[in-house]
Design an enzyme around this catalytic site. Structure first.
Site, PDB file in Angstrom:
ATOM      1  N   LYS A 215      38.775 -45.665  33.995  1.00 28.48           N
ATOM      2  CA  LYS A 215      37.956 -44.577  33.442  1.00 28.48           C
ATOM      3  C   LYS A 215      36.591 -45.100  32.979  1.00 28.48           C
ATOM      4  O   LYS A 215      36.461 -46.233  32.528  1.00 28.48           O
ATOM      5  CB  LYS A 215      38.705 -43.886  32.296  1.00 28.48           C
ATOM      6  CG  LYS A 215      39.945 -43.090  32.774  1.00 28.48           C
ATOM      7  CD  LYS A 215      39.667 -41.632  33.069  1.00 28.48           C
ATOM      8  CE  LYS A 215      40.716 -40.976  33.953  1.00 28.48           C
ATOM      9  NZ  LYS A 215      41.796 -40.297  33.255  1.00 28.48           N
ATOM     10  N   ARG A 251      49.477 -43.852  34.365  1.00 28.93           N
ATOM     11  CA  ARG A 251      48.905 -43.402  35.650  1.00 28.93           C
ATOM     12  C   ARG A 251      47.789 -44.374  36.023  1.00 28.93           C
ATOM     13  O   ARG A 251      46.750 -44.403  35.364  1.00 28.93           O
ATOM     14  CB  ARG A 251      48.374 -41.975  35.481  1.00 28.93           C
ATOM     15  CG  ARG A 251      47.846 -41.348  36.764  1.00 28.93           C
ATOM     16  CD  ARG A 251      47.319 -39.941  36.498  1.00 28.93           C
ATOM     17  NE  ARG A 251      46.851 -39.309  37.712  1.00 28.93           N
ATOM     18  CZ  ARG A 251      45.661 -39.531  38.260  1.00 28.93           C
ATOM     19  NH1 ARG A 251      44.809 -40.364  37.693  1.00 28.93           N
ATOM     20  NH2 ARG A 251      45.330 -38.922  39.386  1.00 28.93           N
TER      21      ARG A 251
HETATM   22  N1  HH2 Z   1      43.005 -38.443  35.431  1.00 28.44           N
HETATM   23  C1  HH2 Z   1      42.506 -38.069  36.624  1.00 28.44           C
HETATM   24  C2  HH2 Z   1      43.213 -37.170  37.444  1.00 28.44           C
HETATM   25  N2  HH2 Z   1      44.413 -36.671  37.073  1.00 28.44           N
HETATM   26  N3  HH2 Z   1      46.156 -36.567  35.499  1.00 28.44           N
HETATM   27  C3  HH2 Z   1      46.679 -36.915  34.313  1.00 28.44           C
HETATM   28  N4  HH2 Z   1      47.864 -36.434  33.912  1.00 28.44           N
HETATM   29  N5  HH2 Z   1      46.011 -37.776  33.454  1.00 28.44           N
HETATM   30  C4  HH2 Z   1      44.799 -38.304  33.776  1.00 28.44           C
HETATM   31  O1  HH2 Z   1      44.220 -39.054  32.953  1.00 28.44           O
HETATM   32  C5  HH2 Z   1      44.216 -37.949  35.032  1.00 28.44           C
HETATM   33  C6  HH2 Z   1      44.938 -37.050  35.881  1.00 28.44           C
HETATM   34  C7  HH2 Z   1      41.205 -38.615  37.080  1.00 28.44           C
HETATM   35  O2  HH2 Z   1      41.392 -39.794  37.784  1.00 28.44           O
HETATM   36  P1  HH2 Z   1      41.455 -39.911  39.378  1.00 28.44           P
HETATM   37  O3  HH2 Z   1      42.609 -39.174  39.937  1.00 28.44           O
HETATM   38  O4  HH2 Z   1      41.408 -41.355  39.716  1.00 28.44           O
HETATM   39  O5  HH2 Z   1      40.097 -39.294  39.868  1.00 28.44           O
HETATM   40  P2  HH2 Z   1      39.682 -37.874  40.444  1.00 28.44           P
HETATM   41  O6  HH2 Z   1      40.069 -36.816  39.469  1.00 28.44           O
HETATM   42  O7  HH2 Z   1      38.189 -38.016  40.594  1.00 28.44           O
HETATM   43  O8  HH2 Z   1      40.392 -37.686  41.748  1.00 28.44           O
END
Ligand code: HH2
Length: 270
Positions: A215, A251
């Site tokens: 993050k 995660r």
């Molecule tokens: N963070 C992201 C997406 N989904 N779900 C949960 N439960 N908790 C989180 O902290 C969370 C999440 C964002 O990260 P990422 O999937 O790597 O990126 P993006 O949303 O840009 O696909």
């Protein structure tokens, strides 16, 4: 199906597979079906308890995609992963329904059932696990000016209210985990305060899932005011801090490294 705490003992690692061109740290890496499938399989070999497959980026500033496009991205991946434990990262009932048909066991909804009025019913009737996450605002604007009087207290009372809502909608409490939503409508200072006071979220009595991996707050605390991601060592430190405060599910994008770090942390008697 067993209670979520039995299915995911502390610590359990959830590997992130973003089937997107634009996710904040791995956008494009797994956009092709074959790449996403190979990543998911590798993550399970490396010790992930489940892989979280998502077809829509929720990074700050993102616009969102249609259910049709999200399905086009994730369905071929899930069709090839029927022998792998899968979570579906979606806010849409149509996408969740198809993912559950294809064997997903957990619905990870970053809107905590506020986005699609039909999602609660889909989860309730399927018997799936559910993650309810806190977010202030929406991805397009959430980082503009997040404000709280007391970030930990407000996130805790929000999650308590959404837990009540989910249970009232027929989803058994024992299937639900909670997530404070690091980076979703929070400044760097608010994210770190929330991490320090994670015990207040754990005190709600449900397993806590954390998404701290890569993050941007981690990159920013290291001195780059424009960072859009954080590096792996910072992610590992944050995960261990969360583990110390009672987090259960992690995660993460880098599964092997987190499994190793958390295994060491868990071996320390306390
Ligand atoms: N963070 C992201 C997406 N989904 N779900 C949960 N439960 N908790 C989180 O902290 C969370 C999440 C964002 O990260 P990422 O999937 O790597 O990126 P993006 O949303 O840009 O696909």
């Amino acid at each position: 199906m067993s209670a979520i705490e039995e299915r995911f003992p502390r610590p359990s690692v959830m590997g992130v597979v973003n089937v997107t061109p634009d996710s904040f740290s791995d956008g494009g890496v797994n956009f092709e079906t074959e790449d996403a499938v190979a990543s998911a399989r590798r993550m399970v070999e490396e010790g992930a308890a489940v892989v979280d497959v998502g077809g829509e980026s929720t990074r700050p500033g993102s616009e969102g995609v249609s259910a049709k496009e999200e399905l086009r991205r994730i369905a071929p991946v899930l069709e090839r992963l029927t022998d792998v434990p899968v979570s579906i990262d979606t806010t849409k009932s149509e996408v969740a329904r198809r993912a559950l048909e294809l064997g997903a066991e957990l619905v990870n909804d970053v809107t905590a059932l506020r986005g699609d009025p039909e999602l609660a019913g889909v989860v309730a009737s399927s018997g799936a696990y559910l993650c309810l996450m806190h977010m202030q605002g929406e991805p397009r604007t959430m980082q503009d000016a997040p404000t709280y009087d007391d970030v930990a207290a407000e996130v805790a009372s929000f999650l308590e209210e959404r837990l009540r809502f989910a249970v009232d909608a027929g989803i058994p409490e024992e299937r639900i985990c909670l997530d404070p939503g690091f980076g979703f409508g929070k400044t760097v200072e608010q994210n770190f305060e929330l991490l320090g006071r994670l015990g207040e979220i754990v005190a709600l009595g449900r397993p806590v899932l954390v998404g701290l991996s890569r993050k941007r707050s981690l990159g920013r605390i290291l001195g780059d005011p424009d960072a859009t991601t954080g590096p792996l060592p910072a992610s590992l430190a944050a995960a261990i801090e969360a583990y110390e405060r009672g987090a259960v599910i992690f995660r993460v994008h880098d599964v092997r490294e987190h499994v190793e770090a958390l295994t060491v942390a868990a071996a320390v008697p306390r």
